[in-house]
Write a protein that holds these residues in place. Structure first.
Motif, PDB file in Angstrom:
ATOM      1  N   ARG A   2       0.821  -1.211   0.000  1.00 23.27           N
ATOM      2  CA  ARG A   2       0.000   0.000   0.000  1.00 23.27           C
ATOM      3  C   ARG A   2       0.856   1.263   0.000  1.00 23.27           C
ATOM      4  O   ARG A   2       0.505   2.264  -0.629  1.00 23.27           O
ATOM      5  N   PHE A  46      -5.677  -0.827  -7.300  1.00 23.05           N
ATOM      6  CA  PHE A  46      -6.601  -1.052  -6.180  1.00 23.05           C
ATOM      7  C   PHE A  46      -7.856  -1.798  -6.652  1.00 23.05           C
ATOM      8  O   PHE A  46      -8.365  -2.689  -5.956  1.00 23.05           O
ATOM      9  N   LEU A  47      -8.335  -1.439  -7.849  1.00 22.22           N
ATOM     10  CA  LEU A  47      -9.520  -2.108  -8.391  1.00 22.22           C
ATOM     11  C   LEU A  47      -9.241  -3.590  -8.643  1.00 22.22           C
ATOM     12  O   LEU A  47     -10.073  -4.449  -8.331  1.00 22.22           O
ATOM     13  N   SER A  82      -9.258  -5.431  -5.361  1.00 22.60           N
ATOM     14  CA  SER A  82     -10.621  -5.564  -4.841  1.00 22.60           C
ATOM     15  C   SER A  82     -11.408  -6.598  -5.629  1.00 22.60           C
ATOM     16  O   SER A  82     -12.161  -7.394  -5.053  1.00 22.60           O
ATOM     17  N   LYS A  87     -10.271 -10.147  -4.625  1.00 23.27           N
ATOM     18  CA  LYS A  87     -10.836 -10.548  -3.338  1.00 23.27           C
ATOM     19  C   LYS A  87     -12.326 -10.847  -3.480  1.00 23.27           C
ATOM     20  O   LYS A  87     -12.839 -11.794  -2.865  1.00 23.27           O
ATOM     21  N   GLY A  88     -13.003 -10.050  -4.298  1.00 25.75           N
ATOM     22  CA  GLY A  88     -14.422 -10.311  -4.530  1.00 25.75           C
ATOM     23  C   GLY A  88     -14.658 -11.633  -5.231  1.00 25.75           C
ATOM     24  O   GLY A  88     -15.608 -12.360  -4.920  1.00 25.75           O
ATOM     25  N   LEU A 115     -17.880  -6.232  -5.405  1.00 25.88           N
ATOM     26  CA  LEU A 115     -17.420  -4.987  -4.780  1.00 25.88           C
ATOM     27  C   LEU A 115     -18.406  -4.463  -3.749  1.00 25.88           C
ATOM     28  O   LEU A 115     -18.039  -3.671  -2.875  1.00 25.88           O
TER      29      LEU A 115
END
Length: 820
Positions: A130, A193-194, A197, A200-201, A419
């Motif tokens: 990060r 970042f997208l 995410s 993880k989704g 998301l």
């Protein structure tokens, strides 16, 4: 008038496509660049294993199944407070002198710990991921390593692939020393970042069974694919659907473009919006060669829509090639680049010819014609990089490829809906419902691939074809296509039945040309498997493997042994000797057997077995049968497994697993001991140990010891023989004529090769043993910088004192001896 003057030259095709001509010149430049400055010419080996302090600009970020990754560019190597005369200062001077101007470093960061293995995990480094923002400059300290080169025949050359992308070092065990606190590139950081995410989704929406496949198809991240799924899709001939390509780019970009046009938006607005989406998607998924190629071609198509000009596929393809090769000339050696561009060239050049000949009238027949044209165009490249063909892949693709648009649609909807999961459990349920059809389609793909796996001839292992065969293949195919495309082809195609017969015969002949391989009369290869052992012997149709394992290389069968066998065109292991139960000698065999699958009834493999037989007073008759087990893994079958006849043969879970898997697939298992002999032509194999009268109770010292003789060559395989076992062996054969020159050969023209016992340990290959064997060459199979200190300095000193040449796999890779 000569015959050449009567062949019409398509001048308009060349002059009308100047971009294609320019692309050809760029390809020629890339070839010359690779010949004049090969990737291995940059020597950074002095940095291997050293901790470096450096700063660089973060060019990209990625998330994988193993953790996180960064790409650093504009590297500056920094000094430590160790004085100007320290070894580190000398290392910095070398790196600064040799470091390429465009050089990059790939940084590996640890992911979330696996709760099932708490004792072996390193702390999560998400905080470093990060803090390092794309476009900012960071200072890191970490352990450097060079990308792994290919040290075996057929092994994937990670070093060449990394160098093609200007990545020359890897950094692990990283500590963040500081950042410049800049926000960096907001757009690229938002995409990173997208992607994190979405990944993880996908794990929450699709579960462990399908999330890795969805991440590969939609996000271009194949790091989470397990070996079984990868092998399944490869054997089914549809592994390419897991790469971001024209299918993904066109579906996303064209869908948005058509929606905006239906909403009465202008050509310019629709093109800008869909173009922005495609560029963002390509950047987010890692900018692979196939994604960049598809993205460039789609942007040029949008340009044609705005300007009202005709879109030319070959011109767009040439523009994409120029863009990639000018930035990365060595991409021309990459399988992904060649296959991606080869597929489009095949569809553009061969598919019209196939349509003229076969005149398909239905959608299914047109798809089949296009699939055949595509396979014919890229077959030599596939065999060059993967050494095998999957005939049923064309038929599986007829169902899979049309369904991929649905997989992409439902997969994208599912991970986008993921998301919203933090907002409540309702959204998790909704996301799973939205992505549900995707799971059923993936199950259908698995079912089709498993069915193809169980058909006879599902994988045809050809080996790597010669360059002259590839040139002849394309020359014949190109000449045939030029004849068919002559201006008077309508008259030529009137007798379509004869043309079809000739076309089918030509394709079959070209495939047989690539299939047939001339093999040497005898070949011995000691593979580099890291800290382990694996040796391959081929002789007149007979294939034997002596041990197959490693304690330092994960998935040693898939990464090291299987590629070597397929590179040589080997589909059958007639005899698999496992000297003892240690993991560094059998882990590859475990992996091979665990990946095996059965065949449909009647699909068992029969082949002529040349061995005359192997027998022993202790083991009884072990004559080899002609019928192989129907089980296979990746097209490779096992004829018989031979284990040492000792009281500890089945000790340990590893050997028990091997025995259980072999019995499950009806693979014959035999135990051998001293006295077992095997004759095949001029090859003679004799088992020297274990002996019932020399048992020590140690797994290492009671291992199989083999002597192989072929003409004037003798090879001694010693497994992990050492200490008491080696002493007893030396005393037992002290007065025997076992190591005298082979019959018909003298001391001067015979050669003995010794595989050093126990990877060159201190207590192996003693003075007495060397005096008995009298080797001309000693091979040591050990891992690079292994924790055991193999080979031991004392053992190397014994060889040096005797003036014996030594070959080490940790330093020089695989050893290969070929004779005719």
């Amino acid at each position: 008038m000569s015959i050449l003057s009567r062949i019409p030259i398509p001048c308009t095709e060349i002059t009308g496509r100047p971009v294609c001509l320019l692309a050809a010149l760029v390809v020629l430049f890339s070839i010359l660049r690779g010949l004049l400055a090969p990737p291995g010419s940059i020597d950074l080996s002095s940095a291997e294993g050293r901790y470096l302090l450096l700063s660089g600009e973060v060019l990209s970020k990625e998330t994988t199944a193993e953790g996180y990754g960064l790409q650093l560019g504009y590297i500056t190597f920094l000094e430590k407070n160790e004085g100007n005369t320290s070894p580190y200062k000398a290392l910095l001077d070398k790196l600064r002198e040799r470091w390429p101007r465009k050089g990059r470093i790939r940084v590996f960061l640890n992911g979330s710990p696996d709760k099932t293995l708490p004792y072996s995990q390193k702390p999560d480094q998400a905080d470093i991921y990060r803090a390092c923002r794309i476009g900012s400059r960071v200072t890191l300290s970490g352990k450097a390593s060079i990308p792994e080169p290919a040290t075996n025949p057929g092994q994937y050359d990670a070093q060449k692939a990394s160098y093609a992308r200007h990545t020359y070092l890897k950094l692990s065990d990283v500590t963040l020393k500081g950042t410049d606190q800049k926000h960096g590139n907001l757009f690229l950081n938002a995409l990173a970042f997208l992607r994190l995410s979405l990944r993880k989704g996908a794990e929450q929406v699709f579960g462990s069974r399908n999330s890795a496949l969805i991440s590969a198809i939609v996000l271009g991240d194949r790091s989470g694919l397990d070996a079984e799924t990868r092998q399944l899709f490869q054997d089914g001939g549809i592994l390419h659907v897991l790469a971001v390509s024209s299918l993904h780019v066109t579906l996303l970009g064209l869908t948005l473009y058509k929606i905006l046009r239906r909403l009465r938006q202008s050509f310019l607005v629709s093109a800008l919006a869909s173009g922005f989406l495609v560029v963002s998607y390509c950047l987010m998924t890692g900018s692979s060669y196939s994604a960049v190629r598809a993205g460039v071609m789609f942007l040029l198509w949008l340009g044609s829509q705005i300007t009202g000009r005709t879109f030319d596929r070959l011109t767009a393809l040439g523009a994409a090639a120029i863009l990639i090769l000018l930035r990365q000339p060595l991409a021309l050696t990459d399988a992904g680049f060649l296959l991606s561009f080869g597929c489009i060239l095949s569809l553009a050049l061969l598919e019209p010819v196939f349509s003229d000949i076969w005149n398909p009238r239905h959608a299914l027949s047109r798809r089949l014609s296009g699939a055949l044209a595509l396979q014919a165009g890229v077959l030599p490249c596939i065999l060059w990089f993967y050494y095998q063909a999957t005939p049923y892949g064309i038929l599986v693709g007829l169902i899979v490829l049309p369904s991929m648009s649905l997989v992409m649609f439902f997969g994208t909807i599912g991970i986008l809906a993921g998301l919203l999961i933090p907002l409540g459990s309702f959204f998790l349920t909704s996301a799973r419902l939205a992505g549900g059809p995707c799971g059923y389609l993936l199950d259908l793909f698995r079912l089709l691939c498993r069915f193809a796996q169980r058909l006879p001839g599902d994988v045809i292992i050809t080996g790597r074809p010669s360059v002259w065969k590839m040139v002849l293949y394309y020359a014949c195919l190109l000449a045939f296509c030029l004849i068919i495309r002559l201006p008077d082809r309508k008259t030529f195609l009137k007798n379509r039945k004869k043309i079809r017969f000739f076309h089918a015969g030509l394709l079959l002949s070209l495939f047989l040309l690539m299939l047939i391989q001339r093999k040497p009369a005898f070949r011995f290869t000691c593979l580099d498997v890291g800290q382990g052992s694996c040796a391959l012997v081929e002789q007149d149709g007979l294939t034997m493997l002596f041990d197959c394992g490693s304690s330092s290389v994960k998935d040693v069968w898939r990464r090291r042994v299987e590629p070597a066998l397929k590179f040589y065109g080997i589909s059958h292991i007639d005899l698999l000797f496992l000297s003892h139960a240690d993991g560094d000698h059998i882990s590859g065999a475990q992996e091979l057997l665990s990946g095996m699958h059965g065949m449909l009834p009647g699909a068992a493999c029969f082949r002529r077995m040349p061995p005359e037989g192997i027998s022993s007073a202790q083991t009884g008759d072990l004559t080899l049968v002609q019928r192989f087990s129907a089980a296979q893994a990746g097209g490779i079958r096992i004829g018989r497994i031979l284990l040492p006849q000792t009281d500890v043969t089945s000790d340990g879970p590893g050997m028990a697993e091997v025995i259980a898997a072999a019995r499950r697939f009806n693979i014959p298992i035999s135990t051998v001991s001293e006295g077992a002999e095997f004759q095949h032509g001029q090859l003679h194999l004799r088992v020297l140990s274990p002996s019932p009268g020399r048992m020590t109770g140690s797994d290492n010292e009671d291992c199989i010891v083999l002597s192989l003789s072929w003409k004037n060559i003798r090879i001694l395989f010693t497994g992990d023989l050492e200490k008491e076992g080696e002493e007893k062996f030396t005393r037992a054969y002290q007065d025997a004529a076992l190591f005298s020159p082979p019959r018909g050969h003298s001391e001067t023209n015979s050669r003995t090769i010794l595989l050093a016992g126990h990877h060159g340990s201190r207590n192996a290959t003693s003075e007495g043993f060397l005096s008995l064997v009298r080797p001309d060459l000693v091979l040591i199979s050990c891992g690079r910088n292994n924790r055991y200190g193999h080979p031991a300095a004392a053992m190397l000193k014994r060889l040096e004192d005797r003036g014996l040449p030594c070959f080490r796999t940790d330093q020089s890779g695989a050893f290969c001896l070929t004779a005719d």
